[in-house]
Design a protein around this motif. Structure first.
Motif, PDB file in Angstrom:
ATOM      1  N   ALA A 233       0.811  -1.267  -0.042  1.00 15.78           N
ATOM      2  CA  ALA A 233       0.019   0.044   0.046  1.00 15.78           C
ATOM      3  C   ALA A 233       0.907   1.430  -0.130  1.00 15.78           C
ATOM      4  O   ALA A 233       0.556   2.095  -0.807  1.00 15.78           O
ATOM      5  CB  ALA A 233      -0.866   0.041   1.264  1.00 15.78           C
ATOM      6  N   TRP A 234       2.112   1.324   0.772  1.00 15.69           N
ATOM      7  CA  TRP A 234       2.910   2.529   1.078  1.00 15.69           C
ATOM      8  C   TRP A 234       3.438   2.540  -0.592  1.00 15.69           C
ATOM      9  O   TRP A 234       3.682   3.563  -1.171  1.00 15.69           O
ATOM     10  CB  TRP A 234       3.849   2.250   1.936  1.00 15.69           C
ATOM     11  CG  TRP A 234       4.783   3.247   2.024  1.00 15.69           C
ATOM     12  CD1 TRP A 234       4.678   4.595   2.300  1.00 15.69           C
ATOM     13  CD2 TRP A 234       6.217   3.235   1.537  1.00 15.69           C
ATOM     14  NE1 TRP A 234       5.882   5.265   2.145  1.00 15.69           N
ATOM     15  CE2 TRP A 234       6.856   4.626   1.847  1.00 15.69           C
ATOM     16  CE3 TRP A 234       6.989   2.165   1.203  1.00 15.69           C
ATOM     17  CZ2 TRP A 234       7.980   4.718   1.477  1.00 15.69           C
ATOM     18  CZ3 TRP A 234       8.539   2.407   0.888  1.00 15.69           C
ATOM     19  CH2 TRP A 234       8.912   3.669   1.102  1.00 15.69           C
ATOM     20  N   SER A 235       4.325   1.381  -0.964  1.00 14.86           N
ATOM     21  CA  SER A 235       4.860   1.385  -2.381  1.00 14.86           C
ATOM     22  C   SER A 235       4.034   1.958  -3.493  1.00 14.86           C
ATOM     23  O   SER A 235       4.720   2.261  -4.516  1.00 14.86           O
ATOM     24  CB  SER A 235       5.863   0.253  -2.576  1.00 14.86           C
ATOM     25  OG  SER A 235       4.912  -0.685  -2.621  1.00 14.86           O
ATOM     26  N   HIS A 236       2.640   1.830  -3.151  1.00 20.49           N
ATOM     27  CA  HIS A 236       1.877   2.060  -4.476  1.00 20.49           C
ATOM     28  C   HIS A 236       0.966   3.071  -4.264  1.00 20.49           C
ATOM     29  O   HIS A 236       0.106   3.759  -4.969  1.00 20.49           O
ATOM     30  CB  HIS A 236       0.903   1.301  -4.792  1.00 20.49           C
ATOM     31  CG  HIS A 236       1.724  -0.182  -5.539  1.00 20.49           C
ATOM     32  ND1 HIS A 236       2.637  -0.764  -5.078  1.00 20.49           N
ATOM     33  CD2 HIS A 236       1.748  -0.575  -6.686  1.00 20.49           C
ATOM     34  CE1 HIS A 236       2.984  -1.810  -6.046  1.00 20.49           C
ATOM     35  NE2 HIS A 236       2.670  -1.573  -6.985  1.00 20.49           N
ATOM     36  N   ALA A 237       1.598   4.051  -3.325  1.00 12.03           N
ATOM     37  CA  ALA A 237       1.052   5.588  -3.012  1.00 12.03           C
ATOM     38  C   ALA A 237      -0.479   5.499  -2.737  1.00 12.03           C
ATOM     39  O   ALA A 237      -1.159   6.252  -2.909  1.00 12.03           O
ATOM     40  CB  ALA A 237       1.224   6.368  -4.172  1.00 12.03           C
ATOM     41  N   ASP A 241       3.531   8.535   3.997  1.00 14.05           N
ATOM     42  CA  ASP A 241       4.670   8.151   4.624  1.00 14.05           C
ATOM     43  C   ASP A 241       4.411   8.028   6.208  1.00 14.05           C
ATOM     44  O   ASP A 241       4.660   7.448   6.822  1.00 14.05           O
ATOM     45  CB  ASP A 241       5.731   9.225   4.493  1.00 14.05           C
ATOM     46  CG  ASP A 241       6.178   9.384   2.974  1.00 14.05           C
ATOM     47  OD1 ASP A 241       6.032   8.235   2.246  1.00 14.05           O
ATOM     48  OD2 ASP A 241       7.160  10.112   2.700  1.00 14.05           O
ATOM     49  N   GLU A 242       3.522   9.325   6.480  1.00  9.96           N
ATOM     50  CA  GLU A 242       3.214   9.073   7.913  1.00  9.96           C
ATOM     51  C   GLU A 242       2.577   7.927   8.562  1.00  9.96           C
ATOM     52  O   GLU A 242       2.594   7.342   9.709  1.00  9.96           O
ATOM     53  CB  GLU A 242       2.668  10.567   8.385  1.00  9.96           C
ATOM     54  CG  GLU A 242       3.201  11.514   8.309  1.00  9.96           C
ATOM     55  CD  GLU A 242       3.357  12.215   6.750  1.00  9.96           C
ATOM     56  OE1 GLU A 242       4.291  12.796   6.349  1.00  9.96           O
ATOM     57  OE2 GLU A 242       2.706  11.652   5.802  1.00  9.96           O
ATOM     58  N   THR A 243       1.308   7.551   7.736  1.00  3.54           N
ATOM     59  CA  THR A 243       0.690   6.293   8.149  1.00  3.54           C
ATOM     60  C   THR A 243       1.597   5.021   8.338  1.00  3.54           C
ATOM     61  O   THR A 243       1.450   4.206   9.110  1.00  3.54           O
ATOM     62  CB  THR A 243      -0.454   6.062   7.154  1.00  3.54           C
ATOM     63  OG1 THR A 243      -1.443   7.124   7.278  1.00  3.54           O
ATOM     64  CG2 THR A 243      -1.176   4.772   7.587  1.00  3.54           C
ATOM     65  N   TYR A 244       2.428   4.934   7.116  1.00  2.00           N
ATOM     66  CA  TYR A 244       3.290   3.966   6.993  1.00  2.00           C
ATOM     67  C   TYR A 244       4.384   4.092   8.509  1.00  2.00           C
ATOM     68  O   TYR A 244       4.761   2.989   8.789  1.00  2.00           O
ATOM     69  CB  TYR A 244       4.149   4.067   5.595  1.00  2.00           C
ATOM     70  CG  TYR A 244       4.893   2.802   5.483  1.00  2.00           C
ATOM     71  CD1 TYR A 244       4.760   1.449   5.296  1.00  2.00           C
ATOM     72  CD2 TYR A 244       6.565   3.244   5.664  1.00  2.00           C
ATOM     73  CE1 TYR A 244       5.810   0.500   5.075  1.00  2.00           C
ATOM     74  CE2 TYR A 244       7.424   1.922   5.582  1.00  2.00           C
ATOM     75  CZ  TYR A 244       6.796   0.793   5.065  1.00  2.00           C
ATOM     76  OH  TYR A 244       7.777  -0.360   5.032  1.00  2.00           O
ATOM     77  N   LYS A 273      -9.352   2.541   5.268  1.00  4.24           N
ATOM     78  CA  LYS A 273     -10.058   3.809   4.661  1.00  4.24           C
ATOM     79  C   LYS A 273      -9.742   4.133   3.290  1.00  4.24           C
ATOM     80  O   LYS A 273     -10.570   4.409   2.441  1.00  4.24           O
ATOM     81  CB  LYS A 273      -9.799   4.777   5.646  1.00  4.24           C
ATOM     82  CG  LYS A 273     -10.610   6.126   5.150  1.00  4.24           C
ATOM     83  CD  LYS A 273     -10.214   7.250   6.413  1.00  4.24           C
ATOM     84  CE  LYS A 273     -10.761   8.677   5.890  1.00  4.24           C
ATOM     85  NZ  LYS A 273     -10.523   9.570   6.835  1.00  4.24           N
ATOM     86  N   GLN A 274      -8.354   4.197   3.047  1.00  6.12           N
ATOM     87  CA  GLN A 274      -7.829   4.509   1.638  1.00  6.12           C
ATOM     88  C   GLN A 274      -8.278   3.574   0.717  1.00  6.12           C
ATOM     89  O   GLN A 274      -8.559   3.992  -0.524  1.00  6.12           O
ATOM     90  CB  GLN A 274      -6.376   4.837   1.764  1.00  6.12           C
ATOM     91  CG  GLN A 274      -5.924   5.954   2.592  1.00  6.12           C
ATOM     92  CD  GLN A 274      -6.705   7.406   2.517  1.00  6.12           C
ATOM     93  OE1 GLN A 274      -7.064   7.704   1.093  1.00  6.12           O
ATOM     94  NE2 GLN A 274      -7.130   8.005   3.536  1.00  6.12           N
ATOM     95  N   TYR A 275      -8.209   2.284   0.766  1.00  9.83           N
ATOM     96  CA  TYR A 275      -8.446   1.159   0.040  1.00  9.83           C
ATOM     97  C   TYR A 275      -9.994   1.258  -0.107  1.00  9.83           C
ATOM     98  O   TYR A 275     -10.436   0.773  -1.242  1.00  9.83           O
ATOM     99  CB  TYR A 275      -8.035  -0.170   0.595  1.00  9.83           C
ATOM    100  CG  TYR A 275      -6.528  -0.689  -0.054  1.00  9.83           C
ATOM    101  CD1 TYR A 275      -6.469  -0.545  -1.441  1.00  9.83           C
ATOM    102  CD2 TYR A 275      -5.873  -1.042   0.965  1.00  9.83           C
ATOM    103  CE1 TYR A 275      -5.238  -1.068  -1.886  1.00  9.83           C
ATOM    104  CE2 TYR A 275      -4.377  -1.471   0.369  1.00  9.83           C
ATOM    105  CZ  TYR A 275      -4.283  -1.265  -1.110  1.00  9.83           C
ATOM    106  OH  TYR A 275      -3.109  -2.061  -1.497  1.00  9.83           O
ATOM    107  N   ASP A 392      -2.614  -6.538  -7.418  1.00  9.52           N
ATOM    108  CA  ASP A 392      -3.763  -6.902  -6.340  1.00  9.52           C
ATOM    109  C   ASP A 392      -2.948  -6.185  -4.989  1.00  9.52           C
ATOM    110  O   ASP A 392      -2.013  -6.604  -4.731  1.00  9.52           O
ATOM    111  CB  ASP A 392      -3.725  -8.322  -6.283  1.00  9.52           C
ATOM    112  CG  ASP A 392      -4.638  -8.980  -5.140  1.00  9.52           C
ATOM    113  OD1 ASP A 392      -5.398  -8.245  -4.393  1.00  9.52           O
ATOM    114  OD2 ASP A 392      -4.267  -9.986  -4.306  1.00  9.52           O
ATOM    115  N   GLY A 393      -3.910  -5.689  -4.517  1.00 10.02           N
ATOM    116  CA  GLY A 393      -3.858  -5.097  -3.253  1.00 10.02           C
ATOM    117  C   GLY A 393      -4.059  -5.882  -2.050  1.00 10.02           C
ATOM    118  O   GLY A 393      -3.604  -5.556  -0.798  1.00 10.02           O
ATOM    119  N   ARG A 394      -5.165  -6.752  -2.230  1.00 17.25           N
ATOM    120  CA  ARG A 394      -5.418  -7.634  -0.978  1.00 17.25           C
ATOM    121  C   ARG A 394      -4.661  -8.686  -0.490  1.00 17.25           C
ATOM    122  O   ARG A 394      -4.325  -8.637   0.796  1.00 17.25           O
ATOM    123  CB  ARG A 394      -6.899  -8.001  -1.575  1.00 17.25           C
ATOM    124  CG  ARG A 394      -7.580  -8.944  -0.642  1.00 17.25           C
ATOM    125  CD  ARG A 394      -7.660  -8.701   0.754  1.00 17.25           C
ATOM    126  NE  ARG A 394      -8.319  -9.691   1.640  1.00 17.25           N
ATOM    127  CZ  ARG A 394      -7.820 -10.426   2.244  1.00 17.25           C
ATOM    128  NH1 ARG A 394      -6.335 -10.670   2.209  1.00 17.25           N
ATOM    129  NH2 ARG A 394      -8.112 -11.264   2.935  1.00 17.25           N
TER     130      ARG A 394
END
Length: 471
Positions: A233-237, A241-244, A273-275, A392-394
């Motif tokens: 999730a972080w590497s695909h924006a 950065d703060e959440t990560y 929430k973002q997903y 796939d992000g899941r």
């Protein structure tokens, strides 16, 4: 032609006819009863298919629903492949059979079905099972069964199903047997393979010719899957950065107590929430937002978290055509469809859903990792291939790579592209005992996104040799 030659010729013809009719008439009375002959809107096909219930526990009244498609050619010579979807609690008939690998796919025009030119029964006999009971049309007459369902329960019932199904279809008992599937079936499949492997070794029941397993975007080991999920999730924006940083500092996914840390839970909630704004199963395609002709609500559902077992990853709904779930729901709740598939009498209809939320919500028995089973099956000589759709992000490719790295297997052939129709279709690496590949541009349900590439990859798996590694 001499009299002697004529006699030899007649004997050969008689022998061939005998073999042919033995094969054709090998269906048991139960199998003949399950033959599907009038599926509404079915394209013309030359192969046979069957659907119905197989009882797995007569005492409690448990029965599992299947849909079986013979191979398009030479079914007696081709492998038998059991396909399982995950959830847990989602239908292999609604996903695998009619959205991914089966010969009849639900269409978005009046919820009809259309022929799939890349169906996997081109290469094998395909058996789709709604598992465990409570999923799709599968059921139990004992309500307490639904409180017992988990990994071990499912493996035992599925093993019982296979044994009873092979008695109904004895012509396939000597065919090589494989298990394939995706998502939470990444746990179902190794667990079932282990049961078969152990039973075969102790000769406690009929021998099943298990040769290997094929796992797509599979849940494998909770700690590595969670870390890969966040990193992806972080590497695909998807997250900041703060959440990560919050998750990296506060979460220890190797322990159940990590969910007692408010900072960790808040960070994971932010990822969810973002997903929720996109389709987690397919990062770069639209989500279903209720503007389909069916007024779909699939894309608007909130994610589900298993509160009984927080280590289980959350379930969200979605897919390549994120409204397909609604098309399946309408199709399988049609009276004429249920009657044709022997799911109901066409009058007293079953309420079919693509996923049973209650199954997921109450799933207590989930193994933290099936990597020890991988090691056991590898030592037993079984073929294990794993593939990942890379958008796939899941159950993202990063988590799967972290899981495979935990096995510390020697590398047999180095990381390199594999090709289909002269184009790079992904990357592949062979280990001693396991093959891992990516499918470029595919989401969670890989065959839905890349049907031609998936069929080529599946055929390579059955052949036991990698797909083309040059153009």
């Amino acid at each position: 032609m001499s009299h002697q030659t004529m006699n030899i010729y007649n004997l050969l013809i008689a022998s061939c006819l005998c073999t042919f009719f033995t094969y054709v008439s090998s269906d048991s009375p139960e199998a003949l009863r399950d033959r599907v002959t009038d599926l509404p809107g079915q394209p013309d096909v030359s192969f046979k298919h069957y659907a119905g219930y197989v009882p797995v526990n007569k005492t409690n009244g448990r029965a599992m629903f299947y849909w079986f498609f013979e191979a398009m050619s030479l079914p007696n010579q081709k492998p038998l492949v059991l396909w399982l979807n995950g959830g847990p609690g989602c239908s292999s008939v609604g996903y695998g059979a009619t959205q991914e690998t089966g010969p009849f796919l639900v269409d978005n025009k009046e919820t009809r079905i259309k022929f799939n030119p890349y169906a996997w029964n081109k290469a094998a006999n395909m058996l789709f099972l709604e598992s465990p009971v409570g999923v799709g049309f599968s059921y139990s007459n004992t309500t307490s069964d639904y409180k017992e369902i988990g990994d071990d329960f499912t493996a035992r019932d599925t093993y019982a199903f296979i044994q009873k199904w092979l008695k109904r279809f004895p012509a396939y008992k000597e065919n090589d047997f494989y298990i394939a599937g995706e998502s939470y079936a990444g746990k179902f499949i190794p667990e079932l393979a282990e049961v078969i492997y152990d039973k075969n070794n102790d000769n406690s029941s009929g021998h099943i010719k298990l040769k290997g397993i094929l796992l797509g975007n599979p849940e494998t080991s909770e700690a590595e899957d969670w870390i890969g999920w966040v990193d992806y999730a972080w590497s695909h924006a998807i997250i900041s950065d703060e959440t990560y940083g919050v998750i990296s500092r506060s979460c220890n996914f190797s322990t159940n107590t990590t969910w007692d840390v408010k900072e960790c839970k808040d960070g994971v909630d932010e990822v969810l929430k973002q997903y929720h704004e996109i389709d987690i199963y397919s990062l770069y395609t639209p989500k279903c937002v209720g503007n389909s002709t069916l007024n779909s609500s699939v894309g608007l559902r909130r994610f589900k978290t298993n509160l009984a077992n927080l280590n289980m990853m959350p379930r969200l709904m979605g897919g390549y055509d994120p409204c397909l779930d609604d098309y399946s729901r309408v199709f399988f709740n049609r009276a004429d469809v249920q009657k044709a598939l022997h799911a109901s009498d066409g009058v007293h209809l079953k309420n079919w859903s693509i996923c049973n939320d209650a199954i997921f919500d109450n799933w207590l028995d989930s193994k933290p990792s099936v990597l020890p089973i991988y090691k056991k099956l590898i030592a037993g000589g079984l073929r294990i291939w794993v593939y990942s759709g890379d958008i796939d992000g899941r159950v993202p490719v990063l988590g799967t790579r972290y899981c495979i790295n935990k096995l510390e297997l020697p590398i047999k052939t180095s990381w390199r592209p594999w090709y289909h129709e002269k184009q790079v279709s992904g990357w592949l690496q062979e280990y001693e005992g396991l093959t891992f590949a990516t499918i470029k541009g595919a989401g969670h349900d890989v065959p839905t996104f890349k049907p031609s590439e998936s069929l080529a990859f599946f055929s390579a798996f059955l052949n036991g040799s990698p797909p083309p590694l040059t153009r």
